[in-house]
Design a protein around this motif. Structure first.
Motif, PDB file in Angstrom:
ATOM      1  N   MET A 123       6.719   4.504 -11.539  1.00  0.00           N
ATOM      2  CA  MET A 123       6.783   3.062 -11.727  1.00  0.00           C
ATOM      3  C   MET A 123       7.818   2.440 -10.791  1.00  0.00           C
ATOM      4  SD  MET A 123       5.326   0.640 -13.448  1.00  0.00           S
ATOM      5  CE  MET A 123       5.499  -0.586 -12.144  1.00  0.00           C
ATOM      6  N   ARG A 124       8.903   3.123 -10.584  1.00  0.00           N
ATOM      7  CA  ARG A 124       9.949   2.586  -9.702  1.00  0.00           C
ATOM      8  C   ARG A 124       9.526   2.557  -8.240  1.00  0.00           C
ATOM      9  NH1 ARG A 124      15.028   5.477 -12.908  1.00  0.00           N
ATOM     10  NH2 ARG A 124      15.210   3.830 -14.513  1.00  0.00           N
ATOM     11  N   ALA A 125       8.458   3.287  -7.905  1.00  0.00           N
ATOM     12  CA  ALA A 125       7.921   3.205  -6.541  1.00  0.00           C
ATOM     13  C   ALA A 125       7.380   1.803  -6.265  1.00  0.00           C
ATOM     14  CB  ALA A 125       6.821   4.248  -6.340  1.00  0.00           C
ATOM     15  N   TYR A 126       6.978   1.098  -7.329  1.00  0.00           N
ATOM     16  CA  TYR A 126       6.497  -0.281  -7.187  1.00  0.00           C
ATOM     17  C   TYR A 126       7.684  -1.247  -7.239  1.00  0.00           C
ATOM     18  CZ  TYR A 126       1.583   1.027  -7.660  1.00  0.00           C
ATOM     19  OH  TYR A 126       0.333   1.550  -7.455  1.00  0.00           O
TER      20      TYR A 126
ATOM     21  N   ALA B 175       0.841  -1.204   0.000  1.00  0.00           N
ATOM     22  CA  ALA B 175       0.000   0.000   0.000  1.00  0.00           C
ATOM     23  C   ALA B 175       0.873   1.251   0.000  1.00  0.00           C
ATOM     24  CB  ALA B 175      -0.919   0.000   1.213  1.00  0.00           C
ATOM     25  N   ALA B 176       2.017   1.174   0.673  1.00  0.00           N
ATOM     26  CA  ALA B 176       2.946   2.309   0.686  1.00  0.00           C
ATOM     27  C   ALA B 176       3.543   2.543  -0.693  1.00  0.00           C
ATOM     28  CB  ALA B 176       4.052   2.081   1.715  1.00  0.00           C
ATOM     29  N   GLU B 177       3.772   1.477  -1.455  1.00  0.00           N
ATOM     30  CA  GLU B 177       4.249   1.628  -2.829  1.00  0.00           C
ATOM     31  C   GLU B 177       3.211   2.362  -3.687  1.00  0.00           C
ATOM     32  OE1 GLU B 177       7.046  -2.417  -3.154  1.00  0.00           O
ATOM     33  OE2 GLU B 177       5.238  -2.216  -4.386  1.00  0.00           O
ATOM     34  N   THR B 178       1.953   1.967  -3.539  1.00  0.00           N
ATOM     35  CA  THR B 178       0.875   2.626  -4.287  1.00  0.00           C
ATOM     36  C   THR B 178       0.804   4.102  -3.932  1.00  0.00           C
ATOM     37  OG1 THR B 178      -0.376   0.560  -4.342  1.00  0.00           O
ATOM     38  CG2 THR B 178      -1.600   2.582  -4.776  1.00  0.00           C
ATOM     39  N   ALA B 179       0.912   4.397  -2.643  1.00  0.00           N
ATOM     40  CA  ALA B 179       0.859   5.799  -2.198  1.00  0.00           C
ATOM     41  C   ALA B 179       2.047   6.590  -2.729  1.00  0.00           C
ATOM     42  CB  ALA B 179       0.812   5.855  -0.677  1.00  0.00           C
ATOM     43  N   ALA B 180       3.225   5.964  -2.748  1.00  0.00           N
ATOM     44  CA  ALA B 180       4.424   6.653  -3.233  1.00  0.00           C
ATOM     45  C   ALA B 180       4.333   6.937  -4.729  1.00  0.00           C
ATOM     46  CB  ALA B 180       5.667   5.811  -2.934  1.00  0.00           C
ATOM     47  N   ALA B 181       3.781   5.994  -5.483  1.00  0.00           N
ATOM     48  CA  ALA B 181       3.609   6.206  -6.924  1.00  0.00           C
ATOM     49  C   ALA B 181       2.637   7.356  -7.179  1.00  0.00           C
ATOM     50  CB  ALA B 181       3.114   4.927  -7.583  1.00  0.00           C
ATOM     51  N   ALA B 182       1.541   7.376  -6.434  1.00  0.00           N
ATOM     52  CA  ALA B 182       0.562   8.458  -6.588  1.00  0.00           C
ATOM     53  C   ALA B 182       1.180   9.807  -6.237  1.00  0.00           C
ATOM     54  CB  ALA B 182      -0.651   8.184  -5.702  1.00  0.00           C
ATOM     55  N   LYS B 183       1.966   9.835  -5.182  1.00  0.00           N
ATOM     56  CA  LYS B 183       2.618  11.079  -4.770  1.00  0.00           C
ATOM     57  C   LYS B 183       3.590  11.563  -5.832  1.00  0.00           C
ATOM     58  CE  LYS B 183       5.326  13.144  -1.025  1.00  0.00           C
ATOM     59  NZ  LYS B 183       5.986  12.886   0.294  1.00  0.00           N
TER      60      LYS B 183
END
Length: 231
Positions: A179-182, A58-66
């Motif tokens: 993408m690299r956030a994932y 979930a943190a990866e998803t949030a980081a990508a959105a940010k």
């Protein structure tokens, strides 16, 4: 796209928004729009990322959105491979549409090889009709005006034909960063390299150089009034 205040992106799975229209999302944000992303289906675990907990993912998803500047990311967490086009999930998306009242909507194109992508395409197109109708009062919102533009993006299966190309040369690094956030998904494949290569190829096709995202035009509504956009 000028005069756009609110944008809604419907993504079948986490990271599909980044792959399909991440550069356009960043460009909308830079132009002053608020972007809401709805991720319909929850994470599907694999042997390559089974050690990554739900909170970390979930943190990866949030980081990508940010990274893209997304205003709000809504996760419906529908079950993967058991996903069904129920009245409940239709009404949930209608509720969000009536709340956001977007001028531009992005969803997966209608001929993607992934069955869940095609199901979410059907879900989103049906929900758009429902959101604009005088029915479905249980969502608690007023019927919304038709969006100015509804675009289908490519993820798993590149489109053989497209009607619209968006120059994202100035946003390609933001798209790759998102993408690299994932990090968990990059264990499956080098998606960061893949999306850069596809954008470069699309840029060459569209204008001879640079980077682009291409789209299927699913609906083209009335233009905004001079000096502003439609409610």
């Amino acid at each position: 796209m000028t005069g756009v205040r609110d944008v809604l992106v419907v993504a079948p799975h986490p990271d599909d928004d980044v792959i399909g229209c991440g550069g356009s999302i960043a460009k909308h944000v830079q132009g002053g729009a608020r972007v809401t992303v709805v991720v319909v289906i929850g994470r599907e675990r694999s042997a390559l990322d089974d050690g990554v907990g739900d909170a970390e993912f979930a943190a990866e998803t949030a980081a990508a959105a940010k990274a893209m500047g997304v205003h709000r990311c809504i996760r419906l967490d529908e079950p993967s491979r058991d996903f069904a086009l129920s009245r409940r999930v239709h009404l949930e998306l209608v509720r969000i549409l009536r709340e956001v009242r977007p001028q531009v909507v992005y969803l997966p194109h209608d001929n993607d090889d992934d069955v869940e992508h095609r199901m979410v395409h059907q879900l989103a197109t049906e929900a758009l009709w429902m959101a604009g109708s005088d029915f479905f009062h249980e969502t608690g919102g007023e019927p919304m005006p038709a969006p100015r533009l509804v675009l289908g993006y490519e993820v798993w299966a590149p489109m053989s034909r497209f009607q619209y190309a968006e120059d994202i040369d100035g946003q390609i690094e933001t798209k790759v960063e998102a993408m690299r956030a994932y990090a968990s998904q990059l264990r499956h494949a080098a998606w960061d390299e893949g999306i850069r290569g596809l954008a470069r190829y699309r840029g060459a096709l569209a204008s001879g150089s640079g980077h682009a995202e291409v789209f299927q035009v699913l609906s083209l509504g009335a233009p905004a009034a001079p000096g502003g956009c439609r409610d």
